[in-house]
Design a protein around this motif. Structure first.
Motif, PDB file in Angstrom:
ATOM      1  N   ARG A  65       0.828  -1.211   0.000  1.00  0.00           N
ATOM      2  CA  ARG A  65       0.000   0.000   0.000  1.00  0.00           C
ATOM      3  C   ARG A  65       0.856   1.252   0.000  1.00  0.00           C
ATOM      4  O   ARG A  65       0.608   2.195  -0.754  1.00  0.00           O
ATOM      5  CB  ARG A  65      -0.937   0.009   1.214  1.00  0.00           C
ATOM      6  N   ALA A  72      -6.237   0.948  -0.411  1.00  0.00           N
ATOM      7  CA  ALA A  72      -6.943   0.450   0.763  1.00  0.00           C
ATOM      8  C   ALA A  72      -8.173   1.298   1.016  1.00  0.00           C
ATOM      9  O   ALA A  72      -8.138   2.521   0.863  1.00  0.00           O
ATOM     10  CB  ALA A  72      -6.027   0.481   1.981  1.00  0.00           C
ATOM     11  N   PHE A  81      -8.376  -4.220   0.380  1.00  0.00           N
ATOM     12  CA  PHE A  81      -7.298  -3.850  -0.528  1.00  0.00           C
ATOM     13  C   PHE A  81      -7.681  -4.230  -1.940  1.00  0.00           C
ATOM     14  O   PHE A  81      -8.377  -5.217  -2.169  1.00  0.00           O
ATOM     15  CB  PHE A  81      -6.005  -4.567  -0.122  1.00  0.00           C
TER      16      PHE A  81
END
Length: 103
Positions: A65, A72, A81
């Motif tokens: 991320r 996310a 996600f």
């Protein structure tokens, strides 16, 4: 030889560098490949099909991320996600453009 970049990655390549660093780990590659097109998964779903502990999966998801590879989104108590396709396409297009200029 272009010596301009021998000591530092140019600003325009920092996101590409982060993607390569994040995807340099086989576990993170396998996590990325777990996602089907357009799919959103939470840490539990990924850990369920992984050989890794849930806490380790969480760590790898954080790295992916932060590098921009995954997006996310919080939904209630869960974080889902998904592959950040647009970002990855732009990053790899930059690499492709670089390669095209070398032909």
């Amino acid at each position: 030889m272009n010596k301009d970049y021998s000591r530092a990655i140019p600003a325009a390549w920092r996101d590409v560098s982060a993607v390569f660093a994040a995807l340099g780990d086989e576990h993170r590659q396998r996590i990325l490949l777990t996602f089907e097109a357009g799919e959103r998964l939470n840490v539990g779903q990924i850990a369920e099909v992984s050989t890794l502990a849930r806490s380790t999966v969480s760590h790898h998801l954080k790295v992916l991320r932060e590098a921009g590879v995954l997006s996310a989104q919080r939904q209630g108590k869960e974080i889902y996600f998904s592959v950040n396709t647009h970002f990855l396409q732009k990053a790899f297009a930059r690499v492709s453009d670089y390669l095209e200029t070398r032909l």
